[in-house]
Scaffold this motif. Sequence first.
Motif, PDB file in Angstrom:
ATOM      1  N   LEU A 100      34.743  12.481  28.007  1.00 60.58           N
ATOM      2  CA  LEU A 100      33.831  12.838  29.081  1.00 60.58           C
ATOM      3  C   LEU A 100      33.872  13.956  29.634  1.00 60.58           C
ATOM      4  O   LEU A 100      33.017  14.477  30.313  1.00 60.58           O
ATOM      5  CB  LEU A 100      33.508  11.360  29.650  1.00 60.58           C
ATOM      6  N   PRO A 153      27.646  10.116  27.721  1.00 61.01           N
ATOM      7  CA  PRO A 153      28.512   9.296  27.034  1.00 61.01           C
ATOM      8  C   PRO A 153      27.871   8.643  25.590  1.00 61.01           C
ATOM      9  O   PRO A 153      28.694   7.975  24.804  1.00 61.01           O
ATOM     10  CB  PRO A 153      28.596   8.241  28.078  1.00 61.01           C
ATOM     11  N   THR A 157      30.776   7.901  22.903  1.00 58.26           N
ATOM     12  CA  THR A 157      31.256   6.582  22.980  1.00 58.26           C
ATOM     13  C   THR A 157      31.028   5.940  21.579  1.00 58.26           C
ATOM     14  O   THR A 157      32.038   5.102  20.745  1.00 58.26           O
ATOM     15  CB  THR A 157      30.547   5.642  23.647  1.00 58.26           C
ATOM     16  N   SER A 215      26.071   2.671  26.589  1.00 55.14           N
ATOM     17  CA  SER A 215      27.127   3.439  27.612  1.00 55.14           C
ATOM     18  C   SER A 215      26.549   3.865  28.842  1.00 55.14           C
ATOM     19  O   SER A 215      25.225   3.995  28.881  1.00 55.14           O
ATOM     20  CB  SER A 215      27.875   4.118  27.073  1.00 55.14           C
ATOM     21  N   GLY A 225      33.310   6.237  32.259  1.00 54.22           N
ATOM     22  CA  GLY A 225      32.305   5.460  31.455  1.00 54.22           C
ATOM     23  C   GLY A 225      32.543   4.074  30.809  1.00 54.22           C
ATOM     24  O   GLY A 225      33.694   3.854  30.675  1.00 54.22           O
TER      25      GLY A 225
END
Length: 335
Positions: A117, A123, A127, A137, A181
């Motif tokens: 990130l 994200p 992710t 996320s 995150g």
Amino acid sequence: MASRNFTISVPATSANIGPGFDVVGLSLSLHLTLQVSVPSPSDSTAPYTPPFISYSGEGADEVPLDAYKNLTTRVALYVLRCNNIRNFPSAVIAGVLLGNELGDLKLSAERLLDFALMVERHPDNVTAALVGGFVGSYLRELDEAATEAASVPLSEVLPEYPPDASEDWGLHPPPPPLGIGHYVRFGWSESIKAVAIIPRFELSTAKARQVLPSAYTRKDVVFNLQRLAVLTTALAQSPPDPELIYEAMKDRIHQPYRKTLIPGLPEVTSMITPSSHPGLLGICLSGAGPTILALATSGFEAIAEDARAIFKERGIEIDWKVLSVAEGSKVTIDQ
């Protein structure tokens, strides 16, 4: 000591999935594979040998093979240096997972996400690529110091390597704060496949974001929230409900504003429906585009070929692929 060999496999991803703008992502069965060989430590007096990078596959002519210009290797070096791992000639070979593997850092998935990130500030895609599946996320609200640390310009995280750089150049990059995150994996019905409809033209994410408004009406925000709340459960049901999912994959936050950048988008998303194409569940723009993602349980070719006809009327050729939802990134130690 013998050389180390390992393989890193990272799935492709699609973001937004209709109403989940910058929130949800999906990992798909198309992979970036890194085959890595780390030579055994040599005599400290031996001359430095730079990493060797080769690449094959789509876009091979466009991928930088200089370790200080290649995005994957620059990210790997960032991870290693933030964890005080230095003097690894082979540290610049591939991304966040490569840095973790090379440094034997044993970072958790959450910490790996922090590093990702710092490079990619949204994200949803990173992710999904990291943990796999259908993922929601968000970015945490951090305290002032952590917010400042997480907001440093990308040019400081991955600075351009100057030709006259000294041996100490870039040894102290800005480390990511903890817990930037958070994420959760949703369920997914095994019967659902993704048809990726890929127009043969480029559209940068930056350009696709420029057309978005700075503010939205309450009506449009509620429209998306209602559908996202339904979609995250509906895609896990078996059998999936086409009527429920098709409506739940509609969007008012990004797709209406990007239609001018993707000729044929409004027609494809409105003319290809569960009633006209049995097996279709829903259809949307994939991320910022120009790829369109159709979720379906059958009828894949008819969906793709009718989309092809719509685009062809506008002078645009397409490619298409039927993909499954994939597991997350993996590191395999080669024997």
